[in-house]
Design a protein around this motif. Structure first.
Motif, PDB file in Angstrom:
ATOM      1  N   ILE A  47       3.888   2.189   2.637  1.00 34.49           N
ATOM      2  CA  ILE A  47       2.663   3.143   2.903  1.00 34.49           C
ATOM      3  C   ILE A  47       1.525   2.121   2.762  1.00 34.49           C
ATOM      4  N   ALA A  48       1.162   1.500   1.686  1.00 35.87           N
ATOM      5  CA  ALA A  48      -0.127   0.722   1.851  1.00 35.87           C
ATOM      6  C   ALA A  48      -0.123  -0.242   2.980  1.00 35.87           C
ATOM      7  N   VAL A  49       0.677  -0.872   3.217  1.00 37.48           N
ATOM      8  CA  VAL A  49       0.713  -2.052   4.262  1.00 37.48           C
ATOM      9  C   VAL A  49       0.372  -1.695   5.551  1.00 37.48           C
ATOM     10  N   VAL A  50       1.263  -0.618   5.806  1.00 38.43           N
ATOM     11  CA  VAL A  50       1.126  -0.036   7.388  1.00 38.43           C
ATOM     12  C   VAL A  50      -0.022   0.647   7.485  1.00 38.43           C
ATOM     13  N   GLY A  51      -0.515   1.492   6.271  1.00 39.33           N
ATOM     14  CA  GLY A  51      -1.943   2.142   6.647  1.00 39.33           C
ATOM     15  C   GLY A  51      -3.020   0.981   6.567  1.00 39.33           C
ATOM     16  N   ALA A 315      -5.894  10.420   8.207  1.00 39.03           N
ATOM     17  CA  ALA A 315      -4.728  10.601   8.608  1.00 39.03           C
ATOM     18  C   ALA A 315      -4.074   9.216   9.398  1.00 39.03           C
ATOM     19  N   ASP A 316      -5.074   8.733  10.127  1.00 39.21           N
ATOM     20  CA  ASP A 316      -4.577   7.460  10.896  1.00 39.21           C
ATOM     21  C   ASP A 316      -4.017   6.419  10.021  1.00 39.21           C
ATOM     22  N   HIS A 317      -4.311   6.450   8.667  1.00 38.11           N
ATOM     23  CA  HIS A 317      -3.866   5.250   7.562  1.00 38.11           C
ATOM     24  C   HIS A 317      -3.113   5.724   7.003  1.00 38.11           C
ATOM     25  N   GLY A 385      -8.068   0.790   4.403  1.00 38.62           N
ATOM     26  CA  GLY A 385      -7.979   0.673   5.635  1.00 38.62           C
ATOM     27  C   GLY A 385      -9.136   1.498   6.261  1.00 38.62           C
ATOM     28  N   SER A 386      -9.820   2.396   5.948  1.00 37.84           N
ATOM     29  CA  SER A 386     -11.044   2.689   6.204  1.00 37.84           C
ATOM     30  C   SER A 386     -12.106   1.994   6.514  1.00 37.84           C
ATOM     31  N   ARG A 387     -12.078   0.927   5.410  1.00 41.95           N
ATOM     32  CA  ARG A 387     -13.227  -0.097   5.539  1.00 41.95           C
ATOM     33  C   ARG A 387     -12.889  -1.173   6.523  1.00 41.95           C
ATOM     34  N   ILE A 388     -11.597  -1.452   6.944  1.00 41.04           N
ATOM     35  CA  ILE A 388     -11.284  -2.401   8.042  1.00 41.04           C
ATOM     36  C   ILE A 388     -11.752  -1.878   9.338  1.00 41.04           C
ATOM     37  N   ALA A 389     -11.472  -0.503   9.485  1.00 41.54           N
ATOM     38  CA  ALA A 389     -11.663   0.389  10.683  1.00 41.54           C
ATOM     39  C   ALA A 389     -13.178   0.225  10.898  1.00 41.54           C
ATOM     40  N   HIS A 390     -14.106   0.366   9.772  1.00 40.34           N
ATOM     41  CA  HIS A 390     -15.428   0.257   9.911  1.00 40.34           C
ATOM     42  C   HIS A 390     -15.849  -0.751  10.376  1.00 40.34           C
ATOM     43  N   ILE A 394     -15.206   1.192  14.317  1.00 45.74           N
ATOM     44  CA  ILE A 394     -14.474   2.384  14.318  1.00 45.74           C
ATOM     45  C   ILE A 394     -14.967   3.358  13.385  1.00 45.74           C
ATOM     46  N   TYR A 395     -15.336   4.480  13.827  1.00 41.00           N
ATOM     47  CA  TYR A 395     -16.047   5.452  12.958  1.00 41.00           C
ATOM     48  C   TYR A 395     -14.807   6.267  12.393  1.00 41.00           C
TER      49      TYR A 395
END
Length: 525
Positions: A47-51, A315-317, A385-390, A394-395
């Protein structure tokens, strides 16, 4: 003669102490079987790695810019949400309290088609033309508007996310509508009238940071027209075409503005984001004003058609949750079927003859273990995951920490309840393979049918409402807005609200646990 005196001991509450001891015994069974512990840890790691690594991998919208520099170009509304704020405005300054009144109707053209600049006459449902009071012309400013729409009648909309219907009925040149906005400090009230004499209050908006001089006037905008190609959730593709909106306004009166003020037209927001052909602007003939614009005023939505930025959701993560769920249900099923296979169930029942309490202890142990590890893994996936996307530009659509906490803890709770459901089915079937297959049929298969596009969207909604797969709704973090056209399907949107979907899963688990306890009491070991 010697007498032995036995000290008095009060009677123990055997039920309560016994259950605690039973919990300890079941926990000891669970943790001493290394394979089970390793499997649950692997599920949490998946869950953590894929996310963290899979979502948005390799995507970058910013080119040579840093992620922060790119996202600085995205407008955010008063509530911190990402917004689109692009329209043509004809306005005057309003220094204090006052009101703006106009009669008007919307004439719309669109959607566009090749060659560039040509338009097909027609209605874009959420095209808008009306009157507006806005804090400034900076995109994302607080505002309130009374607007005529393409096919949704008159609406009062404010601060991008709020939408209130006005008087029913269509609006046209033959049947115009009178609109009014009244400002008192930071409060703006919207009114609607069919004849300009009798007014109906539509709504009241308290706008943050609406102080001092604001802009009041007429506006027009029209979003991209989206025509879906496929009627399923798995096929979000469709055709996009530009559109244009024109509003015709008569008897425009601004009370409270500067004496002798003149209407000045300007673009607000990104120019050319939708339609870059001719016609956009302000035209005045006698006492009538014609305002033509293109764009949109509203929130950015997941899988929407109204943003030039790459966006994502929490949810993407959580893609790895599906993998983790498969592992968890196998462990939960084996937590009781292993005892049947090895003949240890007789010893267990001899030590704990109250069979319903034994099953409850197993449910608590597997549920708590799954909840703790599942929530921790979801927290890593969502936060990191949100931090990496940011950082990649990616918003992640804003939701606030309460919703983030609900998504994280709700995901752990969903995994825990699904594990209890697997345990209950396994107690009824007594065979690991049969139990896992049954859980796959009642949870995994409906989820796949609901999101894969095998079924039409209407059938997918039905599946995700009435089956245990409804529990996945707890992962959604962004609301659906009727005033914004988008691809409102899983994994970002579900037909049930988060806790409603989770409640459906809980009902299945409770019924299964009760039935398993009843059968366990009636059958031989």
């Amino acid at each position: 003669m010697t007498a032995t005196i036995t000290p008095y001991r009060p009677p123990q509450q055997a039920g309560r102490a016994g259950f605690v001891q039973l919990l300890h015994a079941e926990w000891t069974k669970f943790r001493t079987l290394r394979g089970w512990v390793i499997a649950v840890v692997i599920a949490a790691a998946a869950i953590a790695v894929v996310g963290v690594l899979l979502p948005h991998s390799g995507q970058s919208h910013c080119g040579s810019r840093s992620g922060a520099a790119c996202l600085a170009l995205l407008a955010t509304g008063p509530g911190g949400e990402a917004v689109n704020d692009s329209y043509y405005l004809a306005a005057q300054p309003l220094a204090g309290d006052g009101s703006l009144v106009s009669s008007g109707n919307g004439g719309f053209a669109g959607p566009g088609s090749p060659p560039p600049g040509t338009l097909i006459p027609g209605l874009v449902p959420w095209a808008k033309a009306g009157i507006i009071i806005t804090g400034s012309t900076r995109p994302g400013s607080a505002y309130a508007a009374m607007t005529v729409t393409g096919s949704h009648g008159v609406r009062m909309q404010y601060d991008y996310t709020s939408d209130i219907a006005g008087l029913p009925g269509s609006v046209s040149a033959a049947s115009p509508r009178w609109l009014r906005l009244t400002r008192s400090g930071d409060v703006v009230t919207g009114y609607d009238s069919a004849d300009g004499r009798g007014w109906t209050e539509v709504g009241v908006a308290r706008l943050a940071w609406l102080a001092g001089t604001v802009r009041a006037g007429m506006f027009a905008t029209s979003p991209l027209n989206f025509t879906p190609n496929f009627p399923t959730y798995a096929e979000p593709g469709g055709s996009l075409s530009a559109s244009l909106a024109t509003g015709a306004f008569d008897d425009v009166h601004l009370r409270g503005g500067a004496p002798g003020g003149r209407w000045a037209g300007q673009h607000v927001g990104t120019i050319g984001a939708n339609y870059d052909g001719p016609r956009i602007g302000l035209r005045q003939a006698g006492g009538q004003f014609t305002v033509t614009g293109s764009g949109d005023i509203g929130p950015v939505v997941a899988a929407g058609t109204n943003s030039i930025f790459i966006t994502g959701t929490l949810a993407d993560h959580l893609f790895g949750v599906f993998i983790g769920l498969l592992i968890m249900i196998v462990v939960a099923a084996m937590f009781i079927t292993m005892e049947y296979r090895r003949g240890l169930i007789r010893t267990t029942l001899a030590a704990s003859p109250r069979r319903g309490r034994l099953l409850a202890a197993k449910a608590v142990v597997i549920g708590l273990a799954t909840f703790v590890l599942g929530s921790a893994a979801a927290a890593v996936a969502v936060i990191a995951g949100s931090r990496i996307a940011h950082d990649s530009g990616i918003y992640i659509l804003a939701s606030g920490w309460p919703i983030e906490a609900r998504v994280i803890l709700g995901t752990g709770a969903m995994l825990a309840v699904a594990s209890v459901l697997a345990l209950s089915i396994a107690a009824m079937l007594r065979r690991s393979v049969a139990a896992v297959a049954a859980v796959v049929v009642v949870i995994v298969l409906p989820y796949i049918l609901g999101v894969s596009g095998v079924l039409p969207a209407s059938a997918s909604e039905w599946v995700l409402r009435v089956t245990p797969a409804a529990g996945f709704a707890v992962e959604q973090s962004v609301p659906q807005y009727q005033q914004v056209v988008g691809h409102y399907g899983p994994p970002d949107y579900y037909p049930l609200a988060p806790w409603s979907g989770f409640a459906v899963l809980c009902v299945y688990a409770a019924v299964a646990l009760g039935l398993a306890a009843w059968l366990l009491r009636r059958r031989d070991a």
